[in-house]
Design a protein around this motif. Structure first.
Motif, PDB file in Angstrom:
ATOM      1  N   MET A   1       0.823  -1.204   0.000  1.00 37.78           N
ATOM      2  CA  MET A   1       0.000   0.000   0.000  1.00 37.78           C
ATOM      3  C   MET A   1       0.865   1.266   0.000  1.00 37.78           C
ATOM      4  O   MET A   1       0.507   2.266  -0.598  1.00 37.78           O
ATOM      5  N   GLN A   2       2.013   1.206   0.690  1.00 40.56           N
ATOM      6  CA  GLN A   2       2.884   2.362   0.743  1.00 40.56           C
ATOM      7  C   GLN A   2       3.367   2.752  -0.650  1.00 40.56           C
ATOM      8  O   GLN A   2       3.397   3.931  -1.001  1.00 40.56           O
ATOM      9  N   LYS A   3       3.730   1.761  -1.455  1.00 41.80           N
ATOM     10  CA  LYS A   3       4.184   2.048  -2.815  1.00 41.80           C
ATOM     11  C   LYS A   3       3.050   2.634  -3.652  1.00 41.80           C
ATOM     12  O   LYS A   3       3.258   3.560  -4.429  1.00 41.80           O
ATOM     13  N   GLN A   4       1.849   2.092  -3.478  1.00 40.29           N
ATOM     14  CA  GLN A   4       0.710   2.598  -4.236  1.00 40.29           C
ATOM     15  C   GLN A   4       0.407   4.040  -3.857  1.00 40.29           C
ATOM     16  O   GLN A   4       0.104   4.876  -4.715  1.00 40.29           O
ATOM     17  N   HIS A   5       0.497   4.336  -2.553  1.00 44.02           N
ATOM     18  CA  HIS A   5       0.263   5.710  -2.109  1.00 44.02           C
ATOM     19  C   HIS A   5       1.308   6.655  -2.680  1.00 44.02           C
ATOM     20  O   HIS A   5       0.986   7.770  -3.109  1.00 44.02           O
ATOM     21  N   MET A   6       2.556   6.222  -2.680  1.00 38.95           N
ATOM     22  CA  MET A   6       3.619   7.065  -3.199  1.00 38.95           C
ATOM     23  C   MET A   6       3.443   7.305  -4.702  1.00 38.95           C
ATOM     24  O   MET A   6       3.605   8.435  -5.178  1.00 38.95           O
ATOM     25  N   LEU A   7       3.128   6.251  -5.427  1.00 37.16           N
ATOM     26  CA  LEU A   7       2.879   6.414  -6.867  1.00 37.16           C
ATOM     27  C   LEU A   7       1.708   7.353  -7.111  1.00 37.16           C
ATOM     28  O   LEU A   7       1.729   8.170  -8.029  1.00 37.16           O
ATOM     29  N   GLY A   8       0.690   7.222  -6.286  1.00 39.55           N
ATOM     30  CA  GLY A   8      -0.476   8.090  -6.414  1.00 39.55           C
ATOM     31  C   GLY A   8      -0.122   9.545  -6.171  1.00 39.55           C
ATOM     32  O   GLY A   8      -0.577  10.440  -6.903  1.00 39.55           O
ATOM     33  N   LEU A   9       0.693   9.803  -5.157  1.00 41.80           N
ATOM     34  CA  LEU A   9       1.114  11.174  -4.864  1.00 41.80           C
ATOM     35  C   LEU A   9       1.966  11.747  -5.988  1.00 41.80           C
ATOM     36  O   LEU A   9       1.808  12.914  -6.370  1.00 41.80           O
ATOM     37  N   LEU A  10       2.860  10.927  -6.514  1.00 39.18           N
ATOM     38  CA  LEU A  10       3.698  11.387  -7.622  1.00 39.18           C
ATOM     39  C   LEU A  10       2.861  11.705  -8.853  1.00 39.18           C
ATOM     40  O   LEU A  10       3.057  12.731  -9.510  1.00 39.18           O
ATOM     41  N   ALA A  11       1.918  10.810  -9.158  1.00 40.88           N
ATOM     42  CA  ALA A  11       1.040  11.031 -10.312  1.00 40.88           C
ATOM     43  C   ALA A  11       0.200  12.286 -10.115  1.00 40.88           C
ATOM     44  O   ALA A  11      -0.014  13.064 -11.054  1.00 40.88           O
ATOM     45  N   LEU A  12      -0.281  12.497  -8.877  1.00 40.79           N
ATOM     46  CA  LEU A  12      -1.092  13.684  -8.588  1.00 40.79           C
ATOM     47  C   LEU A  12      -0.276  14.955  -8.738  1.00 40.79           C
ATOM     48  O   LEU A  12      -0.752  15.949  -9.302  1.00 40.79           O
ATOM     49  N   ALA A  13       0.957  14.926  -8.250  1.00 43.46           N
ATOM     50  CA  ALA A  13       1.819  16.107  -8.351  1.00 43.46           C
ATOM     51  C   ALA A  13       2.117  16.449  -9.807  1.00 43.46           C
ATOM     52  O   ALA A  13       2.069  17.621 -10.207  1.00 43.46           O
ATOM     53  N   ILE A  14       2.418  15.434 -10.611  1.00 46.55           N
ATOM     54  CA  ILE A  14       2.717  15.669 -12.032  1.00 46.55           C
ATOM     55  C   ILE A  14       1.471  16.163 -12.766  1.00 46.55           C
ATOM     56  O   ILE A  14       1.538  17.100 -13.572  1.00 46.55           O
ATOM     57  N   ALA A  15       0.325  15.547 -12.474  1.00 48.20           N
ATOM     58  CA  ALA A  15      -0.923  15.960 -13.119  1.00 48.20           C
ATOM     59  C   ALA A  15      -1.274  17.400 -12.748  1.00 48.20           C
ATOM     60  O   ALA A  15      -1.713  18.187 -13.593  1.00 48.20           O
ATOM     61  N   THR A  16      -1.058  17.758 -11.477  1.00 47.97           N
ATOM     62  CA  THR A  16      -1.337  19.128 -11.032  1.00 47.97           C
ATOM     63  C   THR A  16      -0.465  20.130 -11.762  1.00 47.97           C
ATOM     64  O   THR A  16      -0.929  21.207 -12.153  1.00 47.97           O
ATOM     65  N   PHE A  17       0.795  19.771 -11.954  1.00 42.70           N
ATOM     66  CA  PHE A  17       1.718  20.659 -12.669  1.00 42.70           C
ATOM     67  C   PHE A  17       1.194  20.979 -14.062  1.00 42.70           C
ATOM     68  O   PHE A  17       1.201  22.140 -14.493  1.00 42.70           O
ATOM     69  N   PHE A  18       0.730  19.966 -14.784  1.00 42.72           N
ATOM     70  CA  PHE A  18       0.249  20.191 -16.150  1.00 42.72           C
ATOM     71  C   PHE A  18      -1.144  20.818 -16.171  1.00 42.72           C
ATOM     72  O   PHE A  18      -1.460  21.620 -17.058  1.00 42.72           O
ATOM     73  N   LEU A  19      -1.974  20.485 -15.196  1.00 43.56           N
ATOM     74  CA  LEU A  19      -3.307  21.094 -15.124  1.00 43.56           C
ATOM     75  C   LEU A  19      -3.213  22.594 -14.861  1.00 43.56           C
ATOM     76  O   LEU A  19      -4.055  23.370 -15.336  1.00 43.56           O
ATOM     77  N   LEU A  20      -2.224  22.991 -14.085  1.00 49.08           N
ATOM     78  CA  LEU A  20      -2.010  24.415 -13.799  1.00 49.08           C
ATOM     79  C   LEU A  20      -1.151  25.095 -14.862  1.00 49.08           C
ATOM     80  O   LEU A  20      -0.681  26.210 -14.650  1.00 49.08           O
ATOM     81  N   ASP A  21      -0.975  24.403 -15.979  1.00 52.14           N
ATOM     82  CA  ASP A  21      -0.217  24.938 -17.116  1.00 52.14           C
ATOM     83  C   ASP A  21       1.221  25.271 -16.721  1.00 52.14           C
ATOM     84  O   ASP A  21       1.756  26.335 -17.070  1.00 52.14           O
ATOM     85  N   GLY A  22       1.835  24.321 -15.992  1.00 51.14           N
ATOM     86  CA  GLY A  22       3.201  24.513 -15.537  1.00 51.14           C
ATOM     87  C   GLY A  22       4.203  24.813 -16.639  1.00 51.14           C
ATOM     88  O   GLY A  22       5.038  25.716 -16.487  1.00 51.14           O
ATOM     89  N   PRO A  23       4.161  24.092 -17.789  1.00 50.50           N
ATOM     90  CA  PRO A  23       5.123  24.387 -18.861  1.00 50.50           C
ATOM     91  C   PRO A  23       5.074  25.838 -19.334  1.00 50.50           C
ATOM     92  O   PRO A  23       6.110  26.421 -19.676  1.00 50.50           O
ATOM     93  N   GLN A  24       3.875  26.428 -19.344  1.00 48.40           N
ATOM     94  CA  GLN A  24       3.756  27.828 -19.752  1.00 48.40           C
ATOM     95  C   GLN A  24       4.232  28.770 -18.645  1.00 48.40           C
ATOM     96  O   GLN A  24       4.929  29.761 -18.902  1.00 48.40           O
ATOM     97  N   VAL A  25       3.884  28.439 -17.404  1.00 56.70           N
ATOM     98  CA  VAL A  25       4.289  29.275 -16.269  1.00 56.70           C
ATOM     99  C   VAL A  25       5.812  29.362 -16.180  1.00 56.70           C
ATOM    100  O   VAL A  25       6.380  30.433 -15.927  1.00 56.70           O
ATOM    101  N   PHE A  26       6.477  28.227 -16.408  1.00 53.73           N
ATOM    102  CA  PHE A  26       7.932  28.185 -16.302  1.00 53.73           C
ATOM    103  C   PHE A  26       8.606  28.267 -17.669  1.00 53.73           C
ATOM    104  O   PHE A  26       9.712  27.756 -17.843  1.00 53.73           O
ATOM    105  N   SER A  27       7.948  28.907 -18.609  1.00 53.33           N
ATOM    106  CA  SER A  27       8.554  29.115 -19.922  1.00 53.33           C
ATOM    107  C   SER A  27       9.434  30.358 -19.879  1.00 53.33           C
ATOM    108  O   SER A  27       9.254  31.254 -19.040  1.00 53.33           O
ATOM    109  N   LEU A  28      10.397  30.415 -20.789  1.00 56.00           N
ATOM    110  CA  LEU A  28      11.313  31.550 -20.825  1.00 56.00           C
ATOM    111  C   LEU A  28      10.562  32.851 -21.102  1.00 56.00           C
ATOM    112  O   LEU A  28      10.832  33.882 -20.463  1.00 56.00           O
ATOM    113  N   ASP A  29       9.610  32.825 -22.031  1.00 58.24           N
ATOM    114  CA  ASP A  29       8.862  34.031 -22.369  1.00 58.24           C
ATOM    115  C   ASP A  29       8.086  34.563 -21.166  1.00 58.24           C
ATOM    116  O   ASP A  29       8.051  35.773 -20.917  1.00 58.24           O
ATOM    117  N   ASN A  30       7.451  33.662 -20.413  1.00 54.41           N
ATOM    118  CA  ASN A  30       6.654  34.095 -19.274  1.00 54.41           C
ATOM    119  C   ASN A  30       7.536  34.664 -18.163  1.00 54.41           C
ATOM    120  O   ASN A  30       7.194  35.678 -17.540  1.00 54.41           O
TER     121      ASN A  30
END
Length: 227
Positions: free
Chosen positions: A1-30
């Motif tokens: 269960m610990q591994k599943q929770h960790m994978l879930g947290l990692l997936a959530l963090a990565i998904a949040t980054f893209f949902l909040l348009d992280g690539p654009q926020v941390f782009s050179l132009d921005n």
């Protein structure tokens, strides 16, 4: 269960980054567009920004998120070449160490599956058999290999955590200084391609070549050729 929770947290963090348009926020132009506001905010809340940027950089490295180069420039711009270099070194080393620890001890199956889909990973892991310290130092010094791959591959070899941390810290030092130094002229950088000049790549490649000398010398010994 610990591994599943960790994978879930990692997936959530990565998904949040893209949902909040992280690539654009941390782009050179921005970053260039908002550099004055960021600079002013940093002057008013220096320690808070120092901590926030360090945590953001470490997490970006640990999660293999895009935007690491722009973040390096930003730290150089906000904190100067010396503090910026130190912060990049500390945060990147901590983030890379987190990747190593997770891949070796907690998420080995997931990490192994990810590596199996990358042809270069097997060649990299084979190189660690001869001289892990100098080979890993070479991979860190020469910015021609995906940073996430160099973070992940050693976890499935005999490389010790101590060797990994030391070579990571030493190996990313030149590049950290270069990016932090370039960050001071952030407004004049039009594209990330400008950062990787032939002179810069040549200098880092020469440093990487020096790290490989002990490895190559082993192949030149007479007993390797039956002498």
């Amino acid at each position: 269960m610990q591994k599943q929770h960790m994978l879930g947290l990692l997936a959530l963090a990565i998904a949040t980054f893209f949902l909040l348009d992280g690539p654009q926020v941390f782009s050179l132009d921005n970053i260039r567009e908002h550099r004055q506001a960021l600079s002013a905010f940093t002057e008013r809340h220096y320690l808070a920004m120092l901590l926030a940027c360090g945590v953001a950089y470490a997490l970006s490295t640990a999660l293999s998120l895009p935007g690491g180069t722009v973040l390096s420039l930003l730290l150089g711009f906000l904190f100067g070449r010396w503090v910026g270099t130190g912060l990049i070194l500390l945060a990147a080393t901590l983030g890379a160490t987190a990747v190593f620890w997770l891949a070796r001890y907690l998420l080995a199956d997931w990490a192994r599956e990810r590596l199996q889909g990358h042809a270069l990973s097997q060649k990299l892991m084979a190189g660690f058999q001869e001289d892990a310290f100098n080979y890993l130092l070479f991979l860190r010094l020469v910015p021609l290999f995906p940073f996430w791959l160099v973070n992940l591959a050693p976890a499935f070899t005999q490389v010790s955590l101590r060797t990994y941390v030391i070579t990571t810290f030493i190996g990313i030092l030149p590049g950290s200084f270069i990016f932090a130094n370039l960050g001071q002229s952030l407004g004049g950088i039009e594209s990330l391609d400008e950062l990787f000049s032939r002179q810069t790549l040549l200098a880092l490649s020469l440093l990487g070549g020096l790290a490989l000398i002990p490895v190559l010398s082993k192949y030149m010994q007479p007993n390797r050729f039956g002498g």
